[in-house]
Scaffold this motif. Structure first.
Motif, PDB file in Angstrom:
ATOM      1  N   VAL A   1     -14.273  14.734 -14.856  1.00 14.54           N
ATOM      2  CA  VAL A   1     -14.014  14.698 -13.247  1.00 14.54           C
ATOM      3  C   VAL A   1     -13.889  16.221 -12.475  1.00 14.54           C
ATOM      4  CG1 VAL A   1     -13.025  13.759 -11.442  1.00 14.54           C
ATOM      5  CG2 VAL A   1     -13.076  12.491 -13.117  1.00 14.54           C
ATOM      6  N   HIS A   2     -14.892  15.885 -11.720  1.00 13.60           N
ATOM      7  CA  HIS A   2     -15.874  17.588 -11.421  1.00 13.60           C
ATOM      8  C   HIS A   2     -15.397  18.856 -12.090  1.00 13.60           C
ATOM      9  CE1 HIS A   2     -16.270  19.904  -7.127  1.00 13.60           C
ATOM     10  NE2 HIS A   2     -15.727  20.625  -6.806  1.00 13.60           N
ATOM     11  N   SER A   3     -14.364  19.824 -12.027  1.00 13.98           N
ATOM     12  CA  SER A   3     -14.416  21.720 -12.562  1.00 13.98           C
ATOM     13  C   SER A   3     -14.105  21.043 -14.222  1.00 13.98           C
ATOM     14  CB  SER A   3     -13.479  22.224 -12.049  1.00 13.98           C
ATOM     15  OG  SER A   3     -12.366  21.156 -11.896  1.00 13.98           O
TER      16      SER A   3
ATOM     17  N   GLU B   1     -18.709  16.716   0.106  1.00 16.48           N
ATOM     18  CA  GLU B   1     -17.979  16.925  -0.577  1.00 16.48           C
ATOM     19  C   GLU B   1     -18.287  18.593  -1.209  1.00 16.48           C
ATOM     20  OE1 GLU B   1     -17.224  17.567  -3.914  1.00 16.48           O
ATOM     21  OE2 GLU B   1     -15.684  15.239  -3.494  1.00 16.48           O
ATOM     22  N   GLU B   2     -18.512  19.020  -1.901  1.00 17.29           N
ATOM     23  CA  GLU B   2     -18.965  19.870  -3.060  1.00 17.29           C
ATOM     24  C   GLU B   2     -19.744  19.542  -4.189  1.00 17.29           C
ATOM     25  OE1 GLU B   2     -16.264  24.255  -4.231  1.00 17.29           O
ATOM     26  OE2 GLU B   2     -16.308  22.846  -5.795  1.00 17.29           O
ATOM     27  N   PHE B   3     -21.025  19.379  -3.805  1.00 20.82           N
ATOM     28  CA  PHE B   3     -22.216  19.515  -4.852  1.00 20.82           C
ATOM     29  C   PHE B   3     -22.344  20.596  -5.712  1.00 20.82           C
ATOM     30  CE2 PHE B   3     -21.954  16.852  -1.613  1.00 20.82           C
ATOM     31  CZ  PHE B   3     -22.552  15.027  -1.892  1.00 20.82           C
ATOM     32  N   TYR B   4     -22.316  20.107  -7.443  1.00 21.48           N
ATOM     33  CA  TYR B   4     -22.202  21.070  -8.181  1.00 21.48           C
ATOM     34  C   TYR B   4     -23.478  20.871  -8.365  1.00 21.48           C
ATOM     35  CZ  TYR B   4     -17.634  21.833  -9.761  1.00 21.48           C
ATOM     36  OH  TYR B   4     -16.356  22.213  -9.861  1.00 21.48           O
ATOM     37  N   THR B   5     -24.366  21.843  -9.544  1.00 21.87           N
ATOM     38  CA  THR B   5     -25.266  22.009 -10.472  1.00 21.87           C
ATOM     39  C   THR B   5     -24.956  22.105 -11.453  1.00 21.87           C
ATOM     40  OG1 THR B   5     -26.416  24.370  -9.580  1.00 21.87           O
ATOM     41  CG2 THR B   5     -26.854  22.566  -7.898  1.00 21.87           C
TER      42      THR B   5
ATOM     43  N   GLY C   1     -15.054  14.965  -6.419  1.00 27.15           N
ATOM     44  CA  GLY C   1     -13.837  15.197  -6.301  1.00 27.15           C
ATOM     45  C   GLY C   1     -13.084  16.593  -5.888  1.00 27.15           C
ATOM     46  N   HIS C   2     -13.865  16.738  -5.671  1.00 24.68           N
ATOM     47  CA  HIS C   2     -13.373  18.545  -4.413  1.00 24.68           C
ATOM     48  C   HIS C   2     -12.264  18.029  -3.645  1.00 24.68           C
ATOM     49  CE1 HIS C   2     -13.340  22.910  -3.524  1.00 24.68           C
ATOM     50  NE2 HIS C   2     -13.155  22.340  -2.447  1.00 24.68           N
ATOM     51  N   PHE C   3     -12.632  17.283  -2.991  1.00 24.34           N
ATOM     52  CA  PHE C   3     -11.308  17.590  -1.537  1.00 24.34           C
ATOM     53  C   PHE C   3     -10.841  15.878  -2.164  1.00 24.34           C
ATOM     54  CE2 PHE C   3     -15.166  19.413   0.347  1.00 24.34           C
ATOM     55  CZ  PHE C   3     -14.489  20.373   0.625  1.00 24.34           C
TER      56      PHE C   3
ATOM     57  N   ARG D   1      -8.089  26.920  -9.487  1.00 25.97           N
ATOM     58  CA  ARG D   1      -7.178  25.895  -8.980  1.00 25.97           C
ATOM     59  C   ARG D   1      -7.140  24.661  -7.939  1.00 25.97           C
ATOM     60  NH1 ARG D   1      -3.097  23.639 -12.360  1.00 25.97           N
ATOM     61  NH2 ARG D   1      -1.498  22.225 -11.487  1.00 25.97           N
ATOM     62  N   HIS D   2      -8.073  23.411  -8.147  1.00 30.93           N
ATOM     63  CA  HIS D   2      -8.285  22.545  -6.443  1.00 30.93           C
ATOM     64  C   HIS D   2      -6.956  22.436  -6.550  1.00 30.93           C
ATOM     65  CE1 HIS D   2     -12.032  22.315  -8.468  1.00 30.93           C
ATOM     66  NE2 HIS D   2     -12.640  21.720  -7.538  1.00 30.93           N
ATOM     67  N   ASP D   3      -7.165  22.465  -4.841  1.00 31.81           N
ATOM     68  CA  ASP D   3      -5.773  21.973  -3.568  1.00 31.81           C
ATOM     69  C   ASP D   3      -5.773  20.358  -4.068  1.00 31.81           C
ATOM     70  OD1 ASP D   3      -5.339  24.017  -2.631  1.00 31.81           O
ATOM     71  OD2 ASP D   3      -6.356  23.977  -1.227  1.00 31.81           O
TER      72      ASP D   3
HETATM   73 ZN   LIG Z   1     -14.339  22.285  -6.454  1.00 29.90          ZN
END
Ligand SMILES: [Zn+2]
Length: 247
Positions: free
Chosen positions: A120-122, A173-177, A222-224, A46-48
């Motif tokens: 978005v994001h996760s 950001e927290e960059f995804y792969t 969108g992590h932060f 769960r993202h803050d």
């Molecule tokens: Zn994240």
């Protein structure tokens, strides 16, 4: 009893019959504002940033061209309720959200019959066990090797869902792969500049594609909370609402 009477009196006397009731604004020429159902439910991480995401989308809706209902109520994903919406947005969702088979069919039918989906994001870290969802969101999260400042390349600035953001931009950001590269089955809108994080390779970060008669958009940022407050990210989301809803 006396209180009730007083309240009734106050209420009835307060509503003057001489003042006209507010007149609803006529709809703007063209199509009505897009109605977005924003789901932030989580079954894993769960993202803050969830409260900020909801706040930002509501603020954008208040000044923009869409309305949003932000919810964590999974039961709203059903055929009857979805008739009231143009776009379903999975924002910062995670894990195996416990949808029934009929709910899953309702979401697939909703988009494939000509409506919109935004992840978005996760949203890509969600519903790994439902292949149709994987096709809808475009890819599944693999890992996030880089949580740092990085440079994002705008690959397709002329795409309607790019929000007019044409220049590359940097953000923390927290960059995804992803488990597999969606390039080839989607229109890639953003990619990470690998050199900016000391890497090599192709790392799409946002994309758009059709899903039946509908449209789907995904943005890995969108992590932060700061990302949600970033005007460039907000422009991309607003344009994604417009594009996925056919506005
Ligand atoms: Zn994240």
């Amino acid at each position: 009893m006396i209180l009730c009477v007083l309240l009734t009196f106050a209420c009835s006397s307060g509503g003057s019959t001489t003042e006209p009731a507010p007149v609803a604004q006529p709809p703007v020429a063209g199509r009505a504002a897009a109605r977005v159902l924003m789901l932030t439910a989580t079954a894993a991480f769960r993202h803050d940033s969830i409260p900020t995401a909801r706040q930002v989308m509501s603020a954008m809706a208040a000044s923009g061209t869409f309305s949003v209902n932000a919810t964590e109520d999974l039961s709203l994903i059903n055929a009857d309720t979805l008739r009231n919406y143009d776009v379903v947005m999975f924002a910062l969702t995670s894990g195996e959200l416990p949808f029934s088979a009929s709910q899953k069919n309702a979401l697939v039918d909703f988009v494939s019959s000509g409506h919109g989906f935004i992840g978005v994001h996760s949203a890509t870290d969600t519903l790994y066990e439902w292949p149709d969802y994987g096709r809808l969101v475009g890819a599944y999260f693999k890992e996030h090797p880089w949580t740092q400042q990085g440079s994002v390349v705008v690959e397709n600035p002329s795409h309607p869902a790019s929000g007019g953001v044409a220049e590359r931009f940097s953000l923390t950001e927290e960059f995804y792969t992803f488990q597999d590269n969606p390039r080839g089955r989607v229109d890639v809108l953003l990619r990470l500049d690998p050199a900016s994080v000391g890497a090599t390779g192709d790392y799409p970060l946002a994309w758009a594609h059709s899903f039946g008669a509908g449209r789907a958009y995904y943005n890995a940022l969108g992590h932060f909370p700061e990302t949600w407050r970033d005007a460039r990210f907000q422009r991309q989301l607003a344009s994604a609402v417009a594009w996925t809803s056919g506005r």
